[in-house]
Design a protein around this motif. Sequence first.
Motif, PDB file in Angstrom:
ATOM      1  N   LEU A 132       5.103  22.550  12.657  1.00 20.97           N
ATOM      2  CA  LEU A 132       5.899  21.346  12.282  1.00 20.97           C
ATOM      3  C   LEU A 132       7.744  21.860  12.335  1.00 20.97           C
ATOM      4  CD1 LEU A 132       3.365  20.555   9.153  1.00 20.97           C
ATOM      5  CD2 LEU A 132       4.145  19.044  11.101  1.00 20.97           C
ATOM      6  N   GLN A 133       7.910  22.796  12.247  1.00 22.71           N
ATOM      7  CA  GLN A 133       8.885  22.430  12.242  1.00 22.71           C
ATOM      8  C   GLN A 133       9.601  22.928  13.665  1.00 22.71           C
ATOM      9  OE1 GLN A 133       9.562  26.629  10.094  1.00 22.71           O
ATOM     10  NE2 GLN A 133      10.355  25.766   8.295  1.00 22.71           N
ATOM     11  N   LYS A 134       8.760  23.436  14.516  1.00 16.93           N
ATOM     12  CA  LYS A 134       8.672  23.857  16.067  1.00 16.93           C
ATOM     13  C   LYS A 134       8.463  22.671  16.981  1.00 16.93           C
ATOM     14  CE  LYS A 134       7.118  28.482  16.670  1.00 16.93           C
ATOM     15  NZ  LYS A 134       5.712  29.075  17.743  1.00 16.93           N
ATOM     16  N   ALA A 135       7.635  21.855  16.172  1.00 10.04           N
ATOM     17  CA  ALA A 135       8.436  20.361  16.989  1.00 10.04           C
ATOM     18  C   ALA A 135       8.972  18.911  16.674  1.00 10.04           C
ATOM     19  CB  ALA A 135       6.802  19.654  16.441  1.00 10.04           C
ATOM     20  N   ALA A 136       9.756  19.153  14.699  1.00 11.35           N
ATOM     21  CA  ALA A 136      10.229  19.205  14.301  1.00 11.35           C
ATOM     22  C   ALA A 136      12.176  19.332  15.326  1.00 11.35           C
ATOM     23  CB  ALA A 136      11.435  19.433  12.870  1.00 11.35           C
ATOM     24  N   GLY A 137      11.832  20.876  15.556  1.00 11.80           N
ATOM     25  CA  GLY A 137      13.549  21.550  16.485  1.00 11.80           C
ATOM     26  C   GLY A 137      13.166  20.783  18.176  1.00 11.80           C
ATOM     27  N   ALA A 138      12.125  20.247  18.007  1.00 13.30           N
ATOM     28  CA  ALA A 138      11.832  19.512  19.734  1.00 13.30           C
ATOM     29  C   ALA A 138      12.292  18.571  19.683  1.00 13.30           C
ATOM     30  CB  ALA A 138      10.573  19.885  20.041  1.00 13.30           C
ATOM     31  N   THR A 139      12.137  17.412  18.558  1.00 19.18           N
ATOM     32  CA  THR A 139      12.712  16.329  18.616  1.00 19.18           C
ATOM     33  C   THR A 139      13.861  16.306  18.129  1.00 19.18           C
ATOM     34  OG1 THR A 139       9.857  15.689  17.290  1.00 19.18           O
ATOM     35  CG2 THR A 139      11.954  14.233  17.776  1.00 19.18           C
ATOM     36  N   GLU A 140      14.444  16.856  17.826  1.00 16.47           N
ATOM     37  CA  GLU A 140      15.417  16.634  17.273  1.00 16.47           C
ATOM     38  C   GLU A 140      16.338  17.206  18.827  1.00 16.47           C
ATOM     39  OE1 GLU A 140      16.549  19.560  14.238  1.00 16.47           O
ATOM     40  OE2 GLU A 140      16.551  18.111  12.216  1.00 16.47           O
ATOM     41  N   ALA A 141      15.900  18.299  19.788  1.00 17.19           N
ATOM     42  CA  ALA A 141      16.723  18.902  20.930  1.00 17.19           C
ATOM     43  C   ALA A 141      16.253  17.180  21.958  1.00 17.19           C
ATOM     44  CB  ALA A 141      15.683  19.506  21.391  1.00 17.19           C
ATOM     45  N   GLN A 142      14.902  16.430  21.599  1.00 22.25           N
ATOM     46  CA  GLN A 142      15.001  15.232  22.885  1.00 22.25           C
ATOM     47  C   GLN A 142      15.631  14.129  21.350  1.00 22.25           C
ATOM     48  OE1 GLN A 142      11.554  13.921  22.015  1.00 22.25           O
ATOM     49  NE2 GLN A 142      11.000  12.037  23.855  1.00 22.25           N
ATOM     50  N   ILE A 190      19.410   1.611  29.122  1.00 19.09           N
ATOM     51  CA  ILE A 190      19.955   1.706  27.658  1.00 19.09           C
ATOM     52  C   ILE A 190      18.670   1.480  26.591  1.00 19.09           C
ATOM     53  CG2 ILE A 190      21.908   0.575  26.201  1.00 19.09           C
ATOM     54  CD1 ILE A 190      23.610   1.594  29.084  1.00 19.09           C
ATOM     55  N   GLN A 191      18.288   0.299  26.542  1.00 20.65           N
ATOM     56  CA  GLN A 191      17.375  -0.753  25.804  1.00 20.65           C
ATOM     57  C   GLN A 191      16.051   0.157  25.882  1.00 20.65           C
ATOM     58  OE1 GLN A 191      16.671  -4.254  27.050  1.00 20.65           O
ATOM     59  NE2 GLN A 191      17.398  -5.110  25.770  1.00 20.65           N
ATOM     60  N   ASP A 192      15.769   1.213  26.974  1.00 23.37           N
ATOM     61  CA  ASP A 192      14.915   2.599  26.591  1.00 23.37           C
ATOM     62  C   ASP A 192      15.014   3.226  26.038  1.00 23.37           C
ATOM     63  OD1 ASP A 192      13.085  -0.009  28.087  1.00 23.37           O
ATOM     64  OD2 ASP A 192      13.657   1.872  29.821  1.00 23.37           O
ATOM     65  N   LEU A 193      15.861   3.904  26.215  1.00 24.13           N
ATOM     66  CA  LEU A 193      16.320   4.903  25.768  1.00 24.13           C
ATOM     67  C   LEU A 193      16.671   5.174  24.248  1.00 24.13           C
ATOM     68  CD1 LEU A 193      18.971   6.668  28.526  1.00 24.13           C
ATOM     69  CD2 LEU A 193      16.859   7.915  27.383  1.00 24.13           C
ATOM     70  N   ASP A 194      17.683   4.186  23.654  1.00 24.22           N
ATOM     71  CA  ASP A 194      17.637   3.561  22.437  1.00 24.22           C
ATOM     72  C   ASP A 194      16.535   3.273  21.602  1.00 24.22           C
ATOM     73  OD1 ASP A 194      20.609   2.928  22.309  1.00 24.22           O
ATOM     74  OD2 ASP A 194      20.034   1.170  22.566  1.00 24.22           O
ATOM     75  N   SER A 195      15.491   2.496  22.781  1.00 22.06           N
ATOM     76  CA  SER A 195      13.668   2.654  21.317  1.00 22.06           C
ATOM     77  C   SER A 195      13.243   4.564  21.694  1.00 22.06           C
ATOM     78  CB  SER A 195      12.788   2.367  22.644  1.00 22.06           C
ATOM     79  OG  SER A 195      11.833   1.979  22.336  1.00 22.06           O
ATOM     80  N   GLN A 196      12.701   4.602  22.999  1.00 22.63           N
ATOM     81  CA  GLN A 196      13.082   6.369  23.101  1.00 22.63           C
ATOM     82  C   GLN A 196      13.859   7.125  21.610  1.00 22.63           C
ATOM     83  OE1 GLN A 196      13.488   8.334  26.923  1.00 22.63           O
ATOM     84  NE2 GLN A 196      12.311   6.593  27.627  1.00 22.63           N
ATOM     85  N   ILE A 197      15.178   6.883  21.575  1.00 21.72           N
ATOM     86  CA  ILE A 197      15.151   7.711  20.082  1.00 21.72           C
ATOM     87  C   ILE A 197      15.326   7.065  18.713  1.00 21.72           C
ATOM     88  CG2 ILE A 197      18.222   7.255  19.169  1.00 21.72           C
ATOM     89  CD1 ILE A 197      19.202   7.819  22.156  1.00 21.72           C
ATOM     90  N   ALA A 198      14.803   6.130  18.690  1.00 20.26           N
ATOM     91  CA  ALA A 198      14.321   5.676  17.956  1.00 20.26           C
ATOM     92  C   ALA A 198      13.282   5.913  17.349  1.00 20.26           C
ATOM     93  CB  ALA A 198      14.669   4.428  17.119  1.00 20.26           C
ATOM     94  N   ASP A 199      12.163   5.917  18.544  1.00 16.32           N
ATOM     95  CA  ASP A 199      10.786   6.710  18.029  1.00 16.32           C
ATOM     96  C   ASP A 199      11.141   8.217  17.697  1.00 16.32           C
ATOM     97  OD1 ASP A 199       9.646   4.047  18.626  1.00 16.32           O
ATOM     98  OD2 ASP A 199       8.734   4.900  21.212  1.00 16.32           O
ATOM     99  N   ALA A 200      11.670   8.794  18.429  1.00 12.52           N
ATOM    100  CA  ALA A 200      11.613  10.331  18.768  1.00 12.52           C
ATOM    101  C   ALA A 200      12.867  10.504  16.823  1.00 12.52           C
ATOM    102  CB  ALA A 200      12.454  11.072  19.087  1.00 12.52           C
ATOM    103  N   ARG A 201      13.603   9.633  16.655  1.00  8.69           N
ATOM    104  CA  ARG A 201      13.907   9.772  14.640  1.00  8.69           C
ATOM    105  C   ARG A 201      12.503   9.263  13.740  1.00  8.69           C
ATOM    106  NH1 ARG A 201      19.208   6.479  15.970  1.00  8.69           N
ATOM    107  NH2 ARG A 201      20.457   8.932  16.168  1.00  8.69           N
ATOM    108  N   SER A 202      11.246   8.638  14.140  1.00 10.19           N
ATOM    109  CA  SER A 202      10.899   8.363  13.652  1.00 10.19           C
ATOM    110  C   SER A 202       9.920   9.393  13.647  1.00 10.19           C
ATOM    111  CB  SER A 202       9.689   7.260  14.111  1.00 10.19           C
ATOM    112  OG  SER A 202      10.479   6.567  13.859  1.00 10.19           O
ATOM    113  N   ASP A 203       9.695  10.330  14.433  1.00  7.05           N
ATOM    114  CA  ASP A 203       8.801  11.670  15.020  1.00  7.05           C
ATOM    115  C   ASP A 203       9.065  12.223  13.873  1.00  7.05           C
ATOM    116  OD1 ASP A 203       7.074   9.760  16.509  1.00  7.05           O
ATOM    117  OD2 ASP A 203       7.942  11.375  17.957  1.00  7.05           O
ATOM    118  N   LEU A 204      10.512  12.628  13.993  1.00  6.52           N
ATOM    119  CA  LEU A 204      11.765  13.738  12.860  1.00  6.52           C
ATOM    120  C   LEU A 204      11.605  13.812  11.878  1.00  6.52           C
ATOM    121  CD1 LEU A 204      12.977  16.166  13.348  1.00  6.52           C
ATOM    122  CD2 LEU A 204      15.128  14.772  13.625  1.00  6.52           C
TER     123      LEU A 204
END
Length: 101
Positions: free
Chosen positions: A9-19, A72-86
């Motif tokens: 889980l820590q590795k996944a969180a780190g990867a998500t933060e890097a993303q 930009i919209q797509d990236l904003d959405s991906q960032i939101a998804d990544a934050r949710s995953d994190l």
Amino acid sequence: EEQGKATALQKAAGATEAQITALKKELVGLKSELAQARDSVAEVDVARKATETEKAKVAELQSAAKKAASCIQDLDSQIADARSDLERLKLQLVDADATKA
């Protein structure tokens, strides 16, 4: 087993933060490109004596600006998804730590 789960889980969180960091950098670049495209469109549009070549350039720049805005919209959405995953991973990590304790 719980230790391994927590490590995963820590590795996944780190990867998500890097993303998220990488997506933010890409977003900044695209916003800059969009601003430049809009400036170029404005400059060409002000000329008003646009030849056919200039009109085609305006259309090209407008198309590029629309594509950049979409990215930009797509990236904003991906960032939101990544934050949710994190956040989900952080909660799982807390649960794993609580189970371990």
